[in-house]
Design an enzyme around this catalytic site. Structure first.
Site, mmCIF file in Angstrom:
data_model
loop_
_atom_site.group_PDB
_atom_site.id
_atom_site.type_symbol
_atom_site.label_atom_id
_atom_site.label_comp_id
_atom_site.label_asym_id
_atom_site.label_seq_id
_atom_site.Cartn_x
_atom_site.Cartn_y
_atom_site.Cartn_z
ATOM 1 N N HIS A 157 7.282 13.473 69.408
ATOM 2 C CA HIS A 157 8.239 14.427 70.006
ATOM 3 C C HIS A 157 9.690 13.943 69.879
ATOM 4 O O HIS A 157 10.521 14.264 70.738
ATOM 5 C CB HIS A 157 7.930 14.692 71.485
ATOM 6 C CG HIS A 157 6.498 15.013 71.768
ATOM 7 N ND1 HIS A 157 6.027 16.293 71.905
ATOM 8 C CD2 HIS A 157 5.418 14.197 71.923
ATOM 9 C CE1 HIS A 157 4.714 16.258 72.148
ATOM 10 N NE2 HIS A 157 4.323 14.995 72.159
ATOM 11 N N SER A 282 34.003 12.389 53.268
ATOM 12 C CA SER A 282 34.651 13.616 53.742
ATOM 13 C C SER A 282 36.085 13.664 53.220
ATOM 14 O O SER A 282 36.740 12.630 53.112
ATOM 15 C CB SER A 282 34.654 13.612 55.276
ATOM 16 O OG SER A 282 35.705 14.433 55.761
ATOM 17 N N LYS A 288 33.729 8.851 57.084
ATOM 18 C CA LYS A 288 32.408 9.444 56.876
ATOM 19 C C LYS A 288 31.652 8.920 55.666
ATOM 20 O O LYS A 288 32.217 8.703 54.593
ATOM 21 C CB LYS A 288 32.551 10.962 56.714
ATOM 22 C CG LYS A 288 33.066 11.647 57.981
ATOM 23 C CD LYS A 288 31.974 11.854 58.986
ATOM 24 C CE LYS A 288 31.265 13.146 58.674
ATOM 25 N NZ LYS A 288 30.119 13.306 59.563
ATOM 26 N N GLU A 295 20.102 15.689 52.493
ATOM 27 C CA GLU A 295 20.298 17.043 53.029
ATOM 28 C C GLU A 295 19.981 18.099 51.975
ATOM 29 O O GLU A 295 19.401 19.144 52.280
ATOM 30 C CB GLU A 295 21.734 17.214 53.521
ATOM 31 C CG GLU A 295 22.012 16.405 54.777
ATOM 32 C CD GLU A 295 23.478 16.432 55.170
ATOM 33 O OE1 GLU A 295 23.764 16.573 56.364
ATOM 34 O OE2 GLU A 295 24.352 16.285 54.293
#
Ligand code: ARG
Length: 400
Positions: A157, A282, A288, A295
């Protein structure tokens, strides 16, 4: 508009926009190599029936082989004005040897050619994917062994559950991809590449194709067979659906692995350090380091599932036998195959560059909650019932 394989029956010229709309050369040119194989076998079969004289057969074979060489050398250029790859190859043979080329399509149908080409494509591509998958699994093994002594937090979970070995965690993915590989091998084992279905009915005897296939293969090991049920052959695309189902399951595994690695590499978790070569930055925020590769893999899952559903849906209501709707099976097929191949090839290198932050992991393992079951086990050893022990430890760990 290049020369077509049909037309005699039509008085009027084909509408230009409709012609553009219906042509498939812009994607089915990828099947050129397999369509050449079909042509070679077909010419050999025509030779053995006597439709082609030995000299004609030899001349046709030679000209087709020239195109085959061009394809192998990466020099083949398809004519974008042709309707499809079958037409294009016929026209190219005609350019090379003139009128004799018009005998190439004797008693042959594109319905048979296309399904032969696609089966051959699936056969070769699934073999390639099997090989890539094997390498990828070796990479998983590499990372697993590098940290074989290490324990990490195991989650259910997405909540800390129990301490587990990293090798078992990563080994779980290994098991998943191993099953994917088994699914691919069984698909390959059952796949037969049939030839000789005509439009829907056999026009040349099975024996002639049998001989021609032998002559073509010269001992090579492709599962090419004369068509058994010609109606079935031109009607179904279940082999593509099966292949795309296997790729969808594999993609689901890739997506879950990606999701885990994205999560565990966040500052909040901090367990994994991802290889910089596969991350991006970024344009605004200097700090970043984004896991774009993972992704995108996760993102492509939508497309891979969509490709499967696109063909399933196209096929669901089609009356037997061939219908032009089936032309639309190619782009989803190519898209899934090309995407999955790219993903696992890159993923193999990605995985090898992943590093684990042992200090952060050690810190996370200090959480008392992770050992609640061990403590319950101790109480059970001392004679307490498990339910009572469970209750007691639960109360103790409860946030006041
Ligand atoms: N482009 C067609 C396809 O991909 C090839 C078969 C065409 N057959 C026909 N009768 N128009 O399905």
């Amino acid at each position: 508009m290049a020369k077509k394989l049909w037309g005699g029956r039509f008085k009027k010229k084909t509408d230009k926009d409709f012609f553009e709309f219906q042509k498939s050369i812009q994607y089915d040119h990828k099947l050129a190599k397999y369509d050449i194989a079909h042509s070679l076998i077909h010419v050999l079969a025509l030779g053995s029936t006597g439709v082609l004289k030995p000299k004609e057969k030899a001349k046709l074979v030679k000209s087709i082989q020239k195109i085959q060489d061009e394809i192998a050398a990466g020099k083949f250029k398809y004519d974008k004005d042709s309707e499809d790859i079958h037409t294009d190859i016929q026209n190219k043979v005609e350019k090379k040897i003139g009128k004799l080329a018009l005998k190439l399509h004797t008693l042959r149908s594109r319905n048979d050619q296309i399904v032969f080409d696609e089966k051959f494509y699936c056969y070769e591509e699934s073999t390639k994917i099997e090989g890539l998958l094997e390498k990828f699994m070796e990479s998983i093994m590499f990372l697993k062994n590098r940290y074989r002594e290490l324990s990490i937090v195991g989650y259910t979970h997405t909540q800390g559950a129990q301490k587990i070995y990293f090798k078992d965690y990563l080994g779980a993915f290994y098991c998943m991809f191993e099953r994917d590989k088994k699914r691919l091998s069984s698909f390959l084992k059952n796949l037969e590449i049939h030839i000789g279905a005509g439009a829907l009915l056999r026009n040349i005897k099975k024996e002639n194709y049998g001989k021609a296939i032998k002559e073509f293969l010269k001992g090579a090991n492709y599962p090419i067979k004369p068509s058994e049920n010609t109606v079935d052959d031109v009607s179904d695309r279940d082999f593509i659906i099966e292949f795309l189902s296997i790729l969808s399951i594999m993609q689901m595994h890739l997506s879950r692995l990606s999701e885990d690695f994205i999560l565990y590499s966040t500052k909040e978790f901090g367990f994994f350090e991802l290889p910089e070569e596969f991350c991006t930055g970024s344009s605004l925020m200097p700090h970043k380091k984004n896991p774009d590769f993972l992704e995108l893999v996760r993102g492509y899952t939508g497309r891979i599932y969509g490709n499967l559903f696109s063909i399933l849906t196209t096929m669901k209501g089609l009356p037997l036998t061939y219908n032009r709707d089936m032309q639309l099976d190619k782009e989803p097929l190519f898209s899934s195959v090309e995407t999955v191949k790219d993903e696992i090839a890159i993923m193999s290198r990605f995985i090898k560059g992943v590093r684990l932050n042992k200090d952060i992991i050690k810190e996370s393992l200090k959480d008392k909650n992770l050992y609640s079951v061990d403590r319950a086990k101790d109480l059970v050893k001392q004679g307490m019932s498990f339910r009572q022990a469970h209750d007691e430890i639960g109360r103790e760990l409860r946030k006041k």
